[in-house]
Design an enzyme around this catalytic site. Structure first.
Site, mmCIF file in Angstrom:
data_model
loop_
_atom_site.group_PDB
_atom_site.id
_atom_site.type_symbol
_atom_site.label_atom_id
_atom_site.label_comp_id
_atom_site.label_asym_id
_atom_site.label_seq_id
_atom_site.Cartn_x
_atom_site.Cartn_y
_atom_site.Cartn_z
ATOM 1 N N GLU A 138 0.737 -1.212 -0.088
ATOM 2 C CA GLU A 138 -0.007 -0.001 0.059
ATOM 3 C C GLU A 138 0.957 1.184 -0.039
ATOM 4 O OE1 GLU A 138 -2.727 -0.457 3.389
ATOM 5 O OE2 GLU A 138 -2.793 -2.809 3.101
ATOM 6 N N GLU A 249 -10.007 5.617 2.790
ATOM 7 C CA GLU A 249 -10.382 4.691 3.903
ATOM 8 C C GLU A 249 -10.294 5.591 5.373
ATOM 9 O OE1 GLU A 249 -8.430 1.018 6.707
ATOM 10 O OE2 GLU A 249 -7.547 1.341 4.650
#
Length: 333
Positions: A138, A249
């Site tokens: 990520e 997120e």
């Protein structure tokens, strides 16, 4: 080490002309650059202080995400995901073998309601199932008071090979990601930040698998190769990824009470458009021939669209793109 191959079709973003008005950061600025640079042959490492570790739930968990933070678009159970407190607004592709992903990401400074919450915008490169053996790489930007002690927007990376249980961490807080670049500090503040109805700024992130050595490399901006994740860290990603996700997120620390007011992206819904809503543009994948190309069959997913939403599209300037985000708590959330 240097990557043996760059992906084919990598363009020079400094030469792109767009009617959008977004300002491309040819020279990536981080706030620490005001105090100098690191000598050649060294890398910058953000200092870990005692208070940083004390903010963590435990010394062992310092620099790690909580278990189960990946959205599961195809078979998502909203109740199950809300139980973990993580909410998303993403675009994704799945079903092929993927060898990398790229995006140009609009940079904001979302407000965080509580210090144990965060807001981030990133790309995920995923391999394996969504069980205990999930592999994930990520990279993106985040605001995390718990991790950094402030509300600055910071560049970050993360990796795990066992679904966030015992392996992996943010940035350089454990062994794993090997940095080779002296210009950029992982976890350091990004500057400047976009303004609502004002100047817009974005950053470019590319992660790809070197077809010769098998390591996963990261490039920041149009030409800064930052470092790599060695292939041996992973099981599934030692071969290829099975899903790519791009988007936002947040942590909602009160999943059964009043919804958090922590913002995602700019804190505004996608329909407000350019200059107001946050975006990802020119999203691409790296295919089995090491070619960068637009993804096919892009899906979108969000657990609660009245809190955080996502809308995707395609045009000549921005290729495959989407707007995403929201304010969290509002009259409908």
């Amino acid at each position: 080490m240097r990557p043996a191959f760059l992906p084919e079709g990598l363009y020079d973003e400094s030469k792109l002309v767009s009617h959008s008005g977004a300002k491309k950061q040819n020279t990536i600025a981080q706030l620490w650059h005001q105090n100098g640079r690191c000598p050649e042959g060294t890398i910058p490492i953000r200092r870990t202080k005692g208070e940083d570790v004390l903010r963590a739930s435990s010394v062992k968990r310092y620099g790690r995400k909580k278990h189960r933070t990946i959205p599961k678009p195809r078979f998502a159970d909203p109740d199950l995901i809300n139980e973990s407190g993580h909410q998303h607004a993403i675009a994704y592709v799945e079903g092929d073998k993927y060898y990398g992903a790229k995006a140009i990401i609009n940079v904001w400074e979302p407000k965080i309601q509580q210090s144990n919450e965060f807001s981030l915008s990133q790309l995920w490169i995923l391999g394996g199932s969504f069980g205990e053996d999930l592999n994930s790489i990520e990279a993106g930007w985040q605001v995390s008071p718990d991790l950094y002690g402030d509300n600055n927007t910071r560049l970050f990376t993360y990796w795990t090979s066992d679904a966030y249980q015992a392996t992996g961490c943010y940035n350089l807080l454990c062994s794993g990601f090997i940095q080779i670049n002296s210009d950029i500090a992982m976890g350091a503040s990004i500057s400047p930040i976009s303004d609502y109805s004002g100047s817009q700024y974005d950053i470019s992130i590319l992660v790809w698998k070197d077809p010769k050595e098998g390591n996963w490399w990261m490039q920041f901006g149009s030409d800064l190769v930052l470092g790599y994740w060695p292939s041996f860290l992973f099981s599934y990603l030692a071969d290829s990824a099975s899903m790519i996700e791009w988007g936002g997120e947040v942590v909602n620390s009160q999943p059964y009470g009043e919804h958090t007011a922590t913002e995602m992206g700019s804190g505004h819904f996608p329909e407000e458009g350019f200059g107001k809503a946050s975006y990802f543009r020119n999203i691409q994948i790296v295919d089995e021939s090491n070619n960068l190309r637009s993804p096919k069959g892009v899906g979108t997913f969000t657990e609660q669209s009245n809190c955080y939403d996502v809308q995707n599209g395609n045009n000549g300037d921005w290729g495959s793109y989407f707007y995403y985000g929201g304010p969290g708590r509002n009259s409908n959330c």
